[in-house]
Design an enzyme around this catalytic site. Sequence first.
Site: not given
Ligand code: AMP
Length: 112
Positions: A29-30, A85, A91-92, A98, A100
Site C-alpha cells: 500500500d502506498i 472495505n 471506507g472504500q 482488494h 488489506h
Molecule cells: P480502500 O480505501 O479500502 O479502498 O483502500 C484503497 C487503498 O489503496 C488505500 O489504502 C490506498 O492507500 C491504496 N492506494 C491508492 N493508490 C495506490 C497506489 N498507487 N499504490 C498502492 N496503493 C495505493
Amino acid sequence: MDCLFCRIIAGEIPSKKIYEDEDVYAFYDIDPKAPTHFLVIPKKHITGPDAITEENCAVVGKIYAVIAKLAKELGLDHGYRVVSNCGEDGGQTVGHLHFHVLAGRLLSWPPG
Ligand code: AMP
Ligand code: ZN
C-alpha cells in the site's frame, strides 16, 4: 481503462509488487497504516465486496491462500488482519476489490 488497480496490474502505474499469478496480484500500500501493509487483489476487475457472486467468488478463496503464504514468507508470526472495505461507510476509496493485510503492531478492535 480508468481503474487504478487495473492499471497497476497492467504495469501502467508502478507498484511495489510482492506476488503475482494468473489470477492474483499483491503489492504494498502506498500509504501504509501499519508497519506491514499490503493489498491483495484479483486480476479480474470486480468492483468490491458487494459485487462478489457465486460465479466469481473462487478467486476470493485463492486470495486468502495467497495471504497465508505471503504472511509466512514475510514472517508475520505475531498475526495480521485482513480487511476489505465496502462502500462509503466502509471506507472504500478504490472500486476494485482488494484485501488489506495489516501487521507489525497490535491492531485495535473494534476499528474506528
Ligand atoms: P480502500 O480505501 O479500502 O479502498 O483502500 C484503497 C487503498 O489503496 C488505500 O489504502 C490506498 O492507500 C491504496 N492506494 C491508492 N493508490 C495506490 C497506489 N498507487 N499504490 C498502492 N496503493 C495505493
Ligand atoms: Zn479494476
